[in-house]
Scaffold this active site. Sequence first.
Site, mmCIF file in Angstrom:
data_model
loop_
_atom_site.group_PDB
_atom_site.id
_atom_site.type_symbol
_atom_site.label_atom_id
_atom_site.label_comp_id
_atom_site.label_asym_id
_atom_site.label_seq_id
_atom_site.Cartn_x
_atom_site.Cartn_y
_atom_site.Cartn_z
ATOM 1 N N PRO A 228 9.561 -3.871 -0.806
ATOM 2 C CA PRO A 228 10.625 -3.462 0.011
ATOM 3 C C PRO A 228 10.308 -3.382 1.623
ATOM 4 O O PRO A 228 9.210 -3.217 2.083
ATOM 5 C CB PRO A 228 10.726 -1.964 -0.177
ATOM 6 C CG PRO A 228 10.344 -1.859 -1.535
ATOM 7 C CD PRO A 228 9.086 -2.974 -1.794
ATOM 8 N N SER B 232 2.541 -6.096 7.380
ATOM 9 C CA SER B 232 1.012 -6.312 7.755
ATOM 10 C C SER B 232 0.285 -6.939 6.368
ATOM 11 O O SER B 232 -0.638 -7.731 6.809
ATOM 12 C CB SER B 232 0.511 -4.838 7.922
ATOM 13 O OG SER B 232 1.025 -4.263 9.042
ATOM 14 N N ASP C 129 -2.414 -1.645 10.756
ATOM 15 C CA ASP C 129 -2.557 -1.912 9.151
ATOM 16 C C ASP C 129 -3.062 -3.105 8.464
ATOM 17 O O ASP C 129 -3.632 -3.096 7.419
ATOM 18 C CB ASP C 129 -1.245 -1.493 8.497
ATOM 19 C CG ASP C 129 -0.795 -0.035 8.482
ATOM 20 O OD1 ASP C 129 -1.610 0.714 8.766
ATOM 21 O OD2 ASP C 129 0.461 0.065 8.294
ATOM 22 N N LYS D 32 0.867 -1.098 -0.212
ATOM 23 C CA LYS D 32 -0.054 -0.010 0.087
ATOM 24 C C LYS D 32 0.760 1.202 0.061
ATOM 25 O O LYS D 32 2.196 1.285 0.326
ATOM 26 C CB LYS D 32 -0.914 0.049 1.067
ATOM 27 C CG LYS D 32 -0.268 0.036 2.606
ATOM 28 C CD LYS D 32 0.105 1.594 2.908
ATOM 29 C CE LYS D 32 1.026 1.736 4.322
ATOM 30 N NZ LYS D 32 1.408 2.791 4.631
ATOM 31 N N ALA E 56 10.557 -2.570 5.630
ATOM 32 C CA ALA E 56 10.697 -1.361 6.492
ATOM 33 C C ALA E 56 10.850 0.050 5.693
ATOM 34 O O ALA E 56 11.380 0.871 5.823
ATOM 35 C CB ALA E 56 11.930 -1.551 7.397
#
EC number: 2.7.1.148
Length: 293
Positions: free
Chosen positions: A95, A104, A137, A11, A97
Amino acid sequence: MKKIRLKAMAKINLGLDVVRKREDGYHEVRMIMQTIRMYDQIELEPTEAPGIRVSTNLNYLPTNEDNLVYKAAKLLMDEFDVKKGLNIGLRKFIPVAAGMAGGSSDAAAVMVGVNRLFHLNLSQKELMERGVKIGADVPYCILRGTALAEGIGEKLTHLPPAPAGYVLIAKPGIHVSTKFVYTNLKANELESHPDIDGQIQAIRSGDLKKVAELCGNVLETVTIPAYPVIEEIKDVMKKGGALNACMSGSGPTVFGLFDDREKAKAVYENLYGGELAKQVYLTTFFNNRKSGR
């Protein structure tokens, strides 16, 4: 059922506002969340031997209860007293972090898969109610599409699909701690806030240029001074024809919105061959809520 495969989609935050810091230490937010066509791959296989086993293509990721996919599976399997075991294969492409909810989304996909695999018959709403126990999330990552997130991110309102466009993703070779960003955010002293309501109206009107114009993220007030490369990437995107560029989540990933694929592709090639970003992707929004994972 022998084995199932699912897509755990990333997201971005088209808009991210922090309304205030609550007395319990959490931050109250208003965010417009948008799924994009970038995903990790999840493979779930039931086993006769009890227990949860996780494997991944990245050797630095935990494969025990410290991984959100493990926690997500255990949450449901414990509640419903599932006697069988589970093998979870996780192939990461989002990716890590990066402010893109990769972890999530992985947890959300596992919850959807465990529900399906062991015939738990939980509704989407019931899965989302449990998902918040894993992370704020996770309910959104179960829902997917375009949504307004409020509270600590768990209160979700469906929005119409965002107008189509091209999304350029660029992550510099740094890791940003979400805790660092929120700890250093002066939530009650912010001088300006993104126009979330205006952006919702632009989405309802199908106006991509207005959606882009109103993109904003108050967490940039912390992350960009600490990591100026984020601003540099934003500038490259804007100079290359992006309608706007913004940081996603707590960073450090930057996304640019384009209405012209050739311009987006040219900036992609510029960043891909440069030193500002280590990971660069060109993609689009994902909004088909009726399709399978």
